[in-house]
Design a protein around this motif. Sequence first.
Motif, PDB file in Angstrom:
ATOM      1  N   CYS A  51       3.292  -0.016   0.619  1.00 26.23           N
ATOM      2  CA  CYS A  51       1.854   0.258   0.508  1.00 26.23           C
ATOM      3  C   CYS A  51       1.228  -0.511  -0.644  1.00 26.23           C
ATOM      4  CB  CYS A  51       1.626   1.750   0.267  1.00 26.23           C
ATOM      5  SG  CYS A  51       2.160   2.780   1.644  1.00 26.23           S
ATOM      6  N   ASN A  71       0.500 -10.232   0.234  1.00 30.00           N
ATOM      7  CA  ASN A  71      -0.971 -10.313   0.299  1.00 30.00           C
ATOM      8  C   ASN A  71      -1.593 -10.430  -1.096  1.00 30.00           C
ATOM      9  OD1 ASN A  71      -0.704  -7.722  -0.718  1.00 30.00           O
ATOM     10  ND2 ASN A  71      -1.879  -6.738   0.896  1.00 30.00           N
ATOM     11  N   GLY A 125      -6.185   0.555   6.027  1.00 30.22           N
ATOM     12  CA  GLY A 125      -5.177  -0.025   6.906  1.00 30.22           C
ATOM     13  C   GLY A 125      -3.871   0.736   6.977  1.00 30.22           C
ATOM     14  N   SER A 163      -4.863  -2.334   0.269  1.00 25.55           N
ATOM     15  CA  SER A 163      -5.450  -2.507   1.603  1.00 25.55           C
ATOM     16  C   SER A 163      -4.447  -2.312   2.735  1.00 25.55           C
ATOM     17  CB  SER A 163      -6.102  -3.891   1.731  1.00 25.55           C
ATOM     18  OG  SER A 163      -5.115  -4.902   1.718  1.00 25.55           O
ATOM     19  N   GLN A 164      -3.203  -2.087   2.393  1.00 26.48           N
ATOM     20  CA  GLN A 164      -2.187  -1.868   3.422  1.00 26.48           C
ATOM     21  C   GLN A 164      -1.496  -0.532   3.167  1.00 26.48           C
ATOM     22  OE1 GLN A 164      -0.119  -5.716   2.928  1.00 26.48           O
ATOM     23  NE2 GLN A 164      -0.673  -6.103   5.055  1.00 26.48           N
ATOM     24  N   VAL A 191       2.829  -1.920   5.475  1.00 24.93           N
ATOM     25  CA  VAL A 191       3.738  -2.912   6.045  1.00 24.93           C
ATOM     26  C   VAL A 191       5.009  -2.160   6.442  1.00 24.93           C
ATOM     27  CG1 VAL A 191       5.126  -4.965   5.583  1.00 24.93           C
ATOM     28  CG2 VAL A 191       2.813  -4.767   4.632  1.00 24.93           C
TER      29      VAL A 191
END
Length: 144
Positions: free
Chosen positions: A108, A91, A117, A111-112, A120
């Motif tokens: 991490c 990303n 959020g 935004s993830q 992954v």
Amino acid sequence: MVGRLLLSSQFLRNVLFAGSSQRLAALLPYQSMKFFLPLATSEAQAERIHARIADRLKAMGYEITTHRIASVVHRREGRIIKDAVGYPADNDEIVLAIFKNEIGYFVCTYSQGAVWGHPVTIRYAMVESAEDFDQADFNQKGPE
């Protein structure tokens, strides 16, 4: 504590979304390395931010170990990918931390998983290899 997390997340957002990956690469250690968190200005700050990310994952229901993972090589959509702390993920955000549990690894970025959020998730069946920080060996070109 929430205020501190917001300050930290604001700092990370400003730096991570400002095209900093080339500047960051110049700051990374190149030999076997001890634990670090990208952009942390001290070991104590790195520990605090890492703990906050871990606490956030736990609050979302993820059970994680205390292993400090530097990188994970895995298969995704027919490609071999290496996610490594301090380097851009798919990303285009910098990987801030990688955690492990009984089903696999959690990568991490801002935004993830770190601030927003979910992380992954990389299941063990997809994993080719992984390195703890004690074993990690990066070079100037980044993870290979």
